[in-house]
Write an enzyme that holds these catalytic residues in place. Structure first.
Site, PDB file in Angstrom:
ATOM      1  N   CYS A   1      61.129  74.340 -10.091  1.00  0.00           N
ATOM      2  CA  CYS A   1      62.574  74.410 -10.284  1.00  0.00           C
ATOM      3  C   CYS A   1      62.893  75.501 -11.296  1.00  0.00           C
ATOM      4  O   CYS A   1      62.224  75.608 -12.331  1.00  0.00           O
ATOM      5  CB  CYS A   1      63.080  73.053 -10.788  1.00  0.00           C
ATOM      6  SG  CYS A   1      64.851  73.018 -11.095  1.00  0.00           S
TER       7      CYS A   1
ATOM      8  N   HIS B   1      66.110  68.383  -2.943  1.00  0.00           N
ATOM      9  CA  HIS B   1      65.908  68.838  -4.325  1.00  0.00           C
ATOM     10  C   HIS B   1      67.251  69.285  -4.931  1.00  0.00           C
ATOM     11  O   HIS B   1      67.605  68.877  -6.042  1.00  0.00           O
ATOM     12  CB  HIS B   1      64.887  69.982  -4.334  1.00  0.00           C
ATOM     13  CG  HIS B   1      64.654  70.620  -5.668  1.00  0.00           C
ATOM     14  ND1 HIS B   1      63.426  70.629  -6.290  1.00  0.00           N
ATOM     15  CD2 HIS B   1      65.504  71.294  -6.501  1.00  0.00           C
ATOM     16  CE1 HIS B   1      63.540  71.270  -7.456  1.00  0.00           C
ATOM     17  NE2 HIS B   1      64.786  71.687  -7.608  1.00  0.00           N
ATOM     18  N   GLU B   2      68.005  70.104  -4.182  1.00  0.00           N
ATOM     19  CA  GLU B   2      69.267  70.645  -4.714  1.00  0.00           C
ATOM     20  C   GLU B   2      70.331  69.556  -4.855  1.00  0.00           C
ATOM     21  O   GLU B   2      71.099  69.549  -5.823  1.00  0.00           O
ATOM     22  CB  GLU B   2      69.780  71.793  -3.842  1.00  0.00           C
ATOM     23  CG  GLU B   2      68.828  72.981  -3.696  1.00  0.00           C
ATOM     24  CD  GLU B   2      68.258  73.499  -5.004  1.00  0.00           C
ATOM     25  OE1 GLU B   2      68.919  73.372  -6.042  1.00  0.00           O
ATOM     26  OE2 GLU B   2      67.125  74.014  -4.980  1.00  0.00           O
TER      27      GLU B   2
ATOM     28  N   HIS C   1      70.075  67.635  -8.010  1.00  0.00           N
ATOM     29  CA  HIS C   1      70.681  68.318  -9.166  1.00  0.00           C
ATOM     30  C   HIS C   1      72.135  67.885  -9.353  1.00  0.00           C
ATOM     31  O   HIS C   1      72.640  67.853 -10.475  1.00  0.00           O
ATOM     32  CB  HIS C   1      70.666  69.841  -8.964  1.00  0.00           C
ATOM     33  CG  HIS C   1      69.386  70.511  -9.388  1.00  0.00           C
ATOM     34  ND1 HIS C   1      68.947  70.508 -10.691  1.00  0.00           N
ATOM     35  CD2 HIS C   1      68.475  71.226  -8.682  1.00  0.00           C
ATOM     36  CE1 HIS C   1      67.797  71.190 -10.775  1.00  0.00           C
ATOM     37  NE2 HIS C   1      67.492  71.637  -9.566  1.00  0.00           N
TER      38      HIS C   1
END
Ligand code: NI
Length: 209
Positions: A151, A194-195, A198
Protein backbone atom coordinates in the site's frame (compact mmCIF):
# COMPACT_ATOMS: atom_id res chain seq x y z
CA UNK A 1 3.84 52.02 -8.41
CA UNK A 2 0.56 52.45 -6.59
CA UNK A 3 -1.90 49.55 -6.73
CA UNK A 4 -5.23 50.36 -8.37
CA UNK A 5 -7.15 50.08 -5.11
CA UNK A 6 -5.38 53.11 -3.66
CA UNK A 7 -6.69 55.19 -6.58
CA UNK A 8 -10.30 54.53 -5.56
CA UNK A 9 -12.06 57.22 -3.55
CA UNK A 10 -12.24 56.57 0.17
CA UNK A 11 -16.00 55.86 -0.02
CA UNK A 12 -15.52 53.12 -2.67
CA UNK A 13 -12.75 51.54 -0.63
CA UNK A 14 -15.01 51.51 2.40
CA UNK A 15 -17.72 49.73 0.39
CA UNK A 16 -15.27 47.06 -0.77
CA UNK A 17 -14.21 46.51 2.81
CA UNK A 18 -17.77 46.24 4.04
CA UNK A 19 -18.70 43.71 1.35
CA UNK A 20 -15.57 41.56 1.37
CA UNK A 21 -15.18 40.99 5.10
CA UNK A 22 -18.58 39.37 5.75
CA UNK A 23 -18.19 37.00 2.74
CA UNK A 24 -14.79 35.81 3.92
CA UNK A 25 -16.06 35.47 7.46
CA UNK A 26 -19.10 33.47 6.37
CA UNK A 27 -16.95 31.05 4.36
CA UNK A 28 -14.61 30.58 7.29
CA UNK A 29 -17.47 29.84 9.66
CA UNK A 30 -19.32 27.55 7.28
CA UNK A 31 -16.07 25.69 6.47
CA UNK A 32 -17.31 25.03 2.98
CA UNK A 33 -17.22 26.52 -0.45
CA UNK A 34 -19.57 26.30 -3.42
CA UNK A 35 -21.15 22.97 -4.42
CA UNK A 36 -20.38 21.26 -1.10
CA UNK A 37 -16.58 21.09 -1.20
CA UNK A 38 -14.92 22.06 2.07
CA UNK A 39 -12.26 24.76 2.03
CA UNK A 40 -9.70 22.10 3.00
CA UNK A 41 -10.71 19.87 0.08
CA UNK A 42 -10.58 22.76 -2.37
CA UNK A 43 -7.12 23.65 -1.08
CA UNK A 44 -5.82 20.14 -1.80
CA UNK A 45 -7.55 19.81 -5.18
CA UNK A 46 -6.57 23.26 -6.44
CA UNK A 47 -2.91 23.05 -5.39
CA UNK A 48 -0.46 24.01 -8.14
CA UNK A 49 0.97 20.48 -8.44
CA UNK A 50 -0.45 17.83 -10.83
CA UNK A 51 0.19 15.11 -8.25
CA UNK A 52 -1.08 15.00 -4.68
CA UNK A 53 0.79 14.28 -1.47
CA UNK A 54 0.22 10.66 -0.42
CA UNK A 55 -0.68 10.31 3.26
CA UNK A 56 1.15 7.57 5.18
CA UNK A 57 0.74 5.83 8.54
CA UNK A 58 4.18 7.16 9.54
CA UNK A 59 2.77 10.70 10.03
CA UNK A 60 0.37 10.87 13.04
CA UNK A 61 -1.96 13.53 11.57
CA UNK A 62 -2.08 11.73 8.19
CA UNK A 63 -2.67 8.42 9.97
CA UNK A 64 -5.71 10.00 11.67
CA UNK A 65 -7.18 10.78 8.23
CA UNK A 66 -6.36 7.28 6.93
CA UNK A 67 -8.12 5.76 9.97
CA UNK A 68 -11.42 7.66 9.68
CA UNK A 69 -14.18 5.06 9.60
CA UNK A 70 -16.37 6.65 6.99
CA UNK A 71 -16.14 8.83 3.90
CA UNK A 72 -18.81 11.15 2.54
CA UNK A 73 -20.53 10.41 -0.77
CA UNK A 74 -20.46 13.01 -3.55
CA UNK A 75 -23.68 14.73 -4.55
CA UNK A 76 -24.50 14.73 -8.28
CA UNK A 77 -23.83 18.47 -8.20
CA UNK A 78 -20.31 17.87 -6.89
CA UNK A 79 -19.67 15.24 -9.58
CA UNK A 80 -20.46 17.89 -12.19
CA UNK A 81 -17.87 20.37 -10.89
CA UNK A 82 -14.44 21.17 -12.25
CA UNK A 83 -13.09 20.27 -8.79
CA UNK A 84 -14.28 16.67 -9.19
CA UNK A 85 -12.65 16.35 -12.63
CA UNK A 86 -9.46 17.85 -11.24
CA UNK A 87 -9.48 15.51 -8.22
CA UNK A 88 -9.94 12.44 -10.47
CA UNK A 89 -7.15 13.63 -12.79
CA UNK A 90 -4.75 14.31 -9.93
CA UNK A 91 -5.47 10.99 -8.19
CA UNK A 92 -4.68 9.20 -11.47
CA UNK A 93 -1.50 11.27 -11.93
CA UNK A 94 -0.49 10.45 -8.34
CA UNK A 95 -0.99 6.68 -8.44
CA UNK A 96 0.76 6.38 -11.81
CA UNK A 97 3.70 8.64 -10.88
CA UNK A 98 7.06 6.84 -11.03
CA UNK A 99 7.62 7.63 -7.36
CA UNK A 100 4.44 5.73 -6.42
CA UNK A 101 3.81 3.19 -9.21
CA UNK A 102 0.67 1.83 -7.56
CA UNK A 103 -2.32 -0.11 -8.93
CA UNK A 104 -4.95 1.78 -6.94
CA UNK A 105 -5.55 4.74 -4.64
CA UNK A 106 -8.44 5.96 -2.48
CA UNK A 107 -9.59 9.45 -1.43
CA UNK A 108 -8.30 9.30 2.18
CA UNK A 109 -4.79 8.55 0.87
CA UNK A 110 -4.64 12.07 -0.58
CA UNK A 111 -6.42 13.71 2.37
CA UNK A 112 -9.89 13.66 0.82
CA UNK A 113 -12.39 11.85 3.08
CA UNK A 114 -14.75 11.17 0.19
CA UNK A 115 -16.02 7.98 -1.42
CA UNK A 116 -13.69 7.76 -4.42
CA UNK A 117 -11.18 5.18 -5.65
CA UNK A 118 -8.91 4.86 -8.70
CA UNK A 119 -8.22 1.31 -9.81
CA UNK A 120 -6.11 -0.17 -12.58
CA UNK A 121 -8.43 -2.40 -14.61
CA UNK A 122 -6.21 -5.40 -15.38
CA UNK A 123 -9.38 -7.08 -16.64
CA UNK A 124 -9.78 -4.58 -19.52
CA UNK A 125 -7.80 -4.20 -22.75
CA UNK A 126 -4.92 -1.77 -22.26
CA UNK A 127 -5.24 -2.10 -18.45
CA UNK A 128 -6.53 1.48 -17.95
CA UNK A 129 -6.80 3.31 -14.64
CA UNK A 130 -10.41 4.29 -13.91
CA UNK A 131 -12.06 6.39 -11.21
CA UNK A 132 -15.17 5.36 -9.28
CA UNK A 133 -17.15 7.72 -7.03
CA UNK A 134 -19.69 6.57 -4.42
CA UNK A 135 -18.50 2.98 -4.75
CA UNK A 136 -19.72 0.02 -2.73
CA UNK A 137 -19.03 -3.69 -2.98
CA UNK A 138 -22.51 -5.18 -3.17
CA UNK A 139 -21.68 -8.90 -3.47
CA UNK A 140 -18.86 -11.37 -2.97
CA UNK A 141 -18.81 -14.72 -4.76
CA UNK A 142 -16.80 -17.91 -4.15
CA UNK A 143 -14.09 -18.25 -1.52
CA UNK A 144 -11.33 -15.93 -0.34
CA UNK A 145 -7.81 -16.72 -1.51
CA UNK A 146 -4.51 -15.38 -0.13
CA UNK A 147 -2.35 -13.04 -2.20
CA UNK A 148 0.48 -10.51 -1.69
CA UNK A 149 -0.42 -6.83 -1.11
CA UNK A 150 1.28 -3.56 -0.41
CA UNK A 151 0.00 0.00 0.00
CA UNK A 152 1.29 3.47 -0.88
CA UNK A 153 0.27 4.57 2.63
CA UNK A 154 2.25 1.77 4.35
CA UNK A 155 5.69 2.30 2.77
CA UNK A 156 8.22 -0.49 2.41
CA UNK A 157 6.01 -3.37 3.54
CA UNK A 158 4.06 -6.22 1.99
CA UNK A 159 1.91 -9.02 3.35
CA UNK A 160 -0.48 -11.83 2.42
CA UNK A 161 -4.18 -10.98 2.58
CA UNK A 162 -7.20 -13.21 1.83
CA UNK A 163 -9.60 -11.63 -0.69
CA UNK A 164 -12.41 -12.66 -3.02
CA UNK A 165 -11.65 -12.98 -6.73
CA UNK A 166 -15.21 -12.38 -7.85
CA UNK A 167 -17.25 -9.38 -6.67
CA UNK A 168 -20.04 -7.04 -7.69
CA UNK A 169 -19.55 -3.28 -7.36
CA UNK A 170 -21.99 -0.37 -7.45
CA UNK A 171 -20.90 3.20 -8.18
CA UNK A 172 -22.25 6.49 -9.47
CA UNK A 173 -21.39 7.02 -13.13
CA UNK A 174 -20.34 10.70 -13.20
CA UNK A 175 -21.30 11.02 -16.89
CA UNK A 176 -24.78 9.45 -16.85
CA UNK A 177 -25.43 10.22 -13.13
CA UNK A 178 -26.84 6.71 -12.78
CA UNK A 179 -25.94 4.08 -10.19
CA UNK A 180 -24.11 1.38 -12.12
CA UNK A 181 -23.52 -2.26 -11.17
CA UNK A 182 -20.61 -4.28 -12.49
CA UNK A 183 -19.12 -7.73 -11.89
CA UNK A 184 -15.33 -7.73 -11.46
CA UNK A 185 -13.13 -10.83 -11.38
CA UNK A 186 -9.49 -11.71 -10.78
CA UNK A 187 -6.75 -9.45 -9.38
CA UNK A 188 -8.75 -6.32 -10.25
CA UNK A 189 -11.39 -7.51 -7.75
CA UNK A 190 -8.62 -7.69 -5.11
CA UNK A 191 -7.63 -4.07 -5.84
CA UNK A 192 -11.25 -2.91 -5.48
CA UNK A 193 -11.52 -4.63 -2.08
CA UNK A 194 -8.21 -3.07 -0.91
CA UNK A 195 -9.25 0.44 -2.05
CA UNK A 196 -12.79 0.19 -0.66
CA UNK A 197 -11.30 -0.82 2.72
CA UNK A 198 -9.50 2.56 2.71
CA UNK A 199 -12.93 4.27 2.59
CA UNK A 200 -13.65 2.70 6.00
CA UNK A 201 -10.27 3.39 7.62
CA UNK A 202 -9.09 -0.20 7.11
CA UNK A 203 -5.56 -0.94 5.85
CA UNK A 204 -4.37 -4.22 4.32
CA UNK A 205 -1.92 -4.52 7.24
CA UNK A 206 -4.95 -5.04 9.54
CA UNK A 207 -5.80 -8.18 7.56
CA UNK A 208 -2.39 -9.79 7.02
CA UNK A 209 -2.60 -13.55 7.55
NI1 NI B 1 -3.69 1.03 -0.06
Amino acid sequence: MKSSITLLPAVARARITVVSVPVATLLAFAGCTAHGWTAEESGIINSSSDTLHVYTVENPSENEVLRRESCLDFSDEMLSTEEYARLAFKMLATVTAHSQDGVGIAGPQVGISRNIVCVQRFDKPGEPFETYPNIRITNFYGEQEPGPEGCLSVPGKRGEVARYRDIEISYRNPVTMRDTMERVIGFTAVIFQHECDHLHGVLYSDKVI
